[in-house]
Design an enzyme around this catalytic site. Structure first.
Site, PDB file in Angstrom:
ATOM      1  CB  CYS A  85      -0.014  -4.933  -8.490  1.00 46.30           C
ATOM      2  SG  CYS A  85      -0.096  -5.112  -6.696  1.00 46.30           S
ATOM      3  CG  HIS A 111       4.541  -5.043  -9.051  1.00 51.25           C
ATOM      4  ND1 HIS A 111       3.903  -4.011  -9.706  1.00 51.25           N
ATOM      5  CD2 HIS A 111       4.098  -5.008  -7.780  1.00 51.25           C
ATOM      6  CE1 HIS A 111       3.108  -3.375  -8.852  1.00 51.25           C
ATOM      7  NE2 HIS A 111       3.209  -3.958  -7.681  1.00 51.25           N
ATOM      8  CD  GLU A 144       5.773  -4.140 -12.831  1.00 48.99           C
ATOM      9  OE1 GLU A 144       5.180  -5.187 -13.114  1.00 48.99           O
ATOM     10  OE2 GLU A 144       5.347  -3.320 -11.990  1.00 48.99           O
TER      11      GLU A 144
HETATM   12  N1  GLN Z   1      -3.204  -0.769  -3.757  1.00 45.90           N
HETATM   13  C1  GLN Z   1      -3.170  -2.174  -3.967  1.00 45.90           C
HETATM   14  C2  GLN Z   1      -2.760  -2.930  -2.721  1.00 45.90           C
HETATM   15  O1  GLN Z   1      -2.184  -2.375  -1.812  1.00 45.90           O
HETATM   16  C3  GLN Z   1      -2.266  -2.515  -5.138  1.00 45.90           C
HETATM   17  C4  GLN Z   1      -0.841  -2.200  -4.882  1.00 45.90           C
HETATM   18  C5  GLN Z   1      -0.014  -2.185  -6.135  1.00 45.90           C
HETATM   19  O2  GLN Z   1      -0.529  -2.022  -7.237  1.00 45.90           O
HETATM   20  N2  GLN Z   1       1.296  -2.308  -5.998  1.00 45.90           N
HETATM   21  O3  GLN Z   1      -2.992  -4.095  -2.623  1.00 45.90           O
END
Ligand code: GLN
Length: 547
Positions: free
Chosen positions: A382, A519, A521
């Site tokens: 992400c 994600h 994970e």
């Molecule tokens: N801050 C980033 C976003 O809002 C990544 C979010 C995250 O890593 N879950 O897109």
């Protein structure tokens, strides 16, 4: 439907979530359909608005619910996806009751804490059961016995037991300290927490006696006498080396047999075989694979850190142990990394996990650059994917001031920018539950490493290139820069089915350099490790760190 409540006593942090997940796994293995439900006592409507330093990881479900990290334990142990009925908070419960009152749902009655709050809790318990067609609902009561804010959950337990005396059990997980100055296990705190339970009208049916070592016969008898239980209902729960051993220990201690007997249920089958196999892999893995996680949620020490990234850690364990490797995970503070970037040469693989905001971002970007240039396997999750794009834009495409608009809203080169529908939400301060959340389909590019890994490690159904992964973000790759990236060699290996959202990026002239907007994970399980983590660990294992 049968109901099992699980409460904790004496201190928090002794593994109530793991114990609840273990009970669920054992009953599933005995042939029953189970539905776990975590009820957290706090007033937040969900975990999404809480800082991971205070609360630990926010675990996102397929339906987009932002939940407590225990839901991750439940999914990993049960190997089944859960949904919003498996998580409740006092905030949700109060909100429902008040909204019902406002719409005259109580027909003019005076709405009172009791019975209306416990009734709403019982309604949710039944919904969780129905949603999973469950024979048994296992309810984990958040917090510890003796707190003010969870009393209505205990009250729901008392009322349900009153209505269905043969169908409700209470398991109490409590702690026996061994003060170093005494060198002896003490049972009084447990007696006191059971007394506290009794004062709420609840008699536990089974006691899980947590301690550094197994409970001895003297203590077992004492607990039995003072807690009004037969000695066989005191289950010894000593510290174990890894959480995956907990269900095995409980099974060998006879926990599922006791539960089934009390609920008058017959064991339909016995099946912990695969689980025991995985546990054997953990015990026998010798060869170490060294992974560094570059993160920033350190404020209260390593404990918090492990909690903030628990699914990443577990996913690494699943992928490693399933390849007979032993992961050695090191926390690298992105705030201090720039003092000595070369320390990264001590790792066979680096992960930059999810994150928010601008603090300590430079350390993460430098880490990514180091991995790219030195061919160290890199996995960006992400934020780790978004920052990989920023790094690439700056240092390969020569767009020196490139950034994500999350950090620099005025950047000349916004390679990562806010998703159009998100902008309005932020302006309205509409933060709760409004990110791009939950499972979304992603189309994999033929010939990409990502596709190859999903194929090799078995997550692609035959004939398709489609996967489904969980998201939690407001920003995305800016397609205006797509051509520039593609021309210079950063591949887009996964997009949304309509092709509009970039979901996976990878570098081809590198042993493993993958960033995912989702994600991965969150979907890794001990008995179903995630393909991308499998690929990452496999490549990391090939890196020779020398002497
Ligand atoms: N801050 C980033 C976003 O809002 C990544 C979010 C995250 O890593 N879950 O897109």
């Amino acid at each position: 439907m049968k109901y099992i409540f699980v409460s904790g006593g004496v201190i928090s942090g002794i593994g109530k979530g793991i114990s609840t997940a273990s009970v669920a796994l054992l009953l599933k293995s005995a042939g029953y359909k189970v539905a776990p439900l975590k009820i957290d006592p706090y007033l937040n409507v969900d975990a999404g608005t809480m800082n991971p330093v205070h609360h630990g990881e926010v675990f996102v479900l397929d339906d987009g619910s932002e939940t407590d990290q225990d839901l991750g334990n439940y999914e990993r142990f049960l190997g089944e996806p859960l949904n919003k009925t498996n998580y409740a908070t006092s905030g949700q419960v109060y909100l429902s009751v008040i909204q019902r009152e406002r719409s005259l749902g109580y027909n003019g009655d005076c709405v009172e804490a009791v019975p209306h709050i416990p009734e709403e809790i019982i309604k949710r318990i039944n919904e969780a059961g129905k949603s999973h067609n469950a024979d048994i609902v296992i309810i984990e009561i958040g917090g510890t016995v003796g707190e003010m804010q969870n009393v209505f959950i205990f009250e729901a337990n008392r009322i349900l037991k009153m209505k269905k005396p043969n169908d409700v059990l209470h398991i109490h997980l409590s702690y026996l300290p061994i003060p170093p100055s005494l060198g002896e296990m003490k049972s009084k705190p447990v007696q006191m927490s059971v007394k506290e339970l009794n004062s709420m009208g609840i008699q536990p049916d089974i006691l899980l006696a947590r301690s550094g070592v197994p409970v001895d016969e003297i203590r077992r008898k004492k607990l039995a006498l003072f807690c009004s239980l037969p000695p066989e209902d005191i289950i010894s729960a000593p510290d174990v080396k890894n959480i995956y051993e907990v269900p095995i220990n409980y099974e060998d201690e006879g926990l599922s047999a006791r539960i089934l007997k009390k609920l008058k249920l017959k064991r339909k089958h016995k099946d912990l075989v695969q689980w025991r196999d995985f546990e054997n892999k953990i015990v026998s893995a010798k060869k170490v694979v060294k992974i560094g996680i570059v993160g920033k949620y350190f404020t209260t020490g390593d404990f918090t850190l492990a909690d903030s990234y628990i699914s990443v850690i577990e996913a690494l364990k699943h992928a490693s142990y399933n390849q007979n490797l032993k992961p050695e995970i090191t926390w690298i503070d992105s705030g201090k990394l720039l003092e000595d970037i070369k320390q990264l040469k001590n790792y066979q693989g680096i992960i930059v996990p999810g994150g928010f905001g601008s603090r300590d971002i430079d350390g993460k970007i430098e880490a990514i650059k180091y991995c790219r240039e030195n061919k160290i396997p890199y996995f960006g999750l992400c934020y780790g994917m978004q920052l990989a794009c920023v790094e690439y834009a700056r240092n390969v495409l020569g767009l020196k001031s490139a950034n994500t608009t999350e950090i620099d809203p005025k950047t000349k080169y916004p390679v990562i920018h806010i998703m159009p529908d998100q902008e309005k939400k932020l302006l309205l301060k509409n933060y709760g539950g409004t990110m791009r959340l939950g499972a979304w389909d992603c189309l994999l590019k033929k010939g990409s490493l990502a596709r190859k890994l999903y194929d090799t490690f078995g997550k692609l159904s035959a004939g398709t290139d489609q996967i489904s992964e969980r998201h939690r973000h407001r920003y995305e790759f800016n397609n205006e820069f797509l051509e520039k990236f593609l021309d210079s060699g950063l591949k887009i290996s996964g997009t949304s089915p309509d092709g509009k959202l970039v979901e996976i990026v990878e570098l081809s002239d590198h042993p493993f350099f993958i960033g995912t907007q989702f994600h991965p994970e969150l979907k890794s399980r001990p008995l179903g490790p995630h393909p991308l983590f499998m690929g990452f660990v496999k490549e990391a294992n090939k890196i020779n760190l020398g002497a």
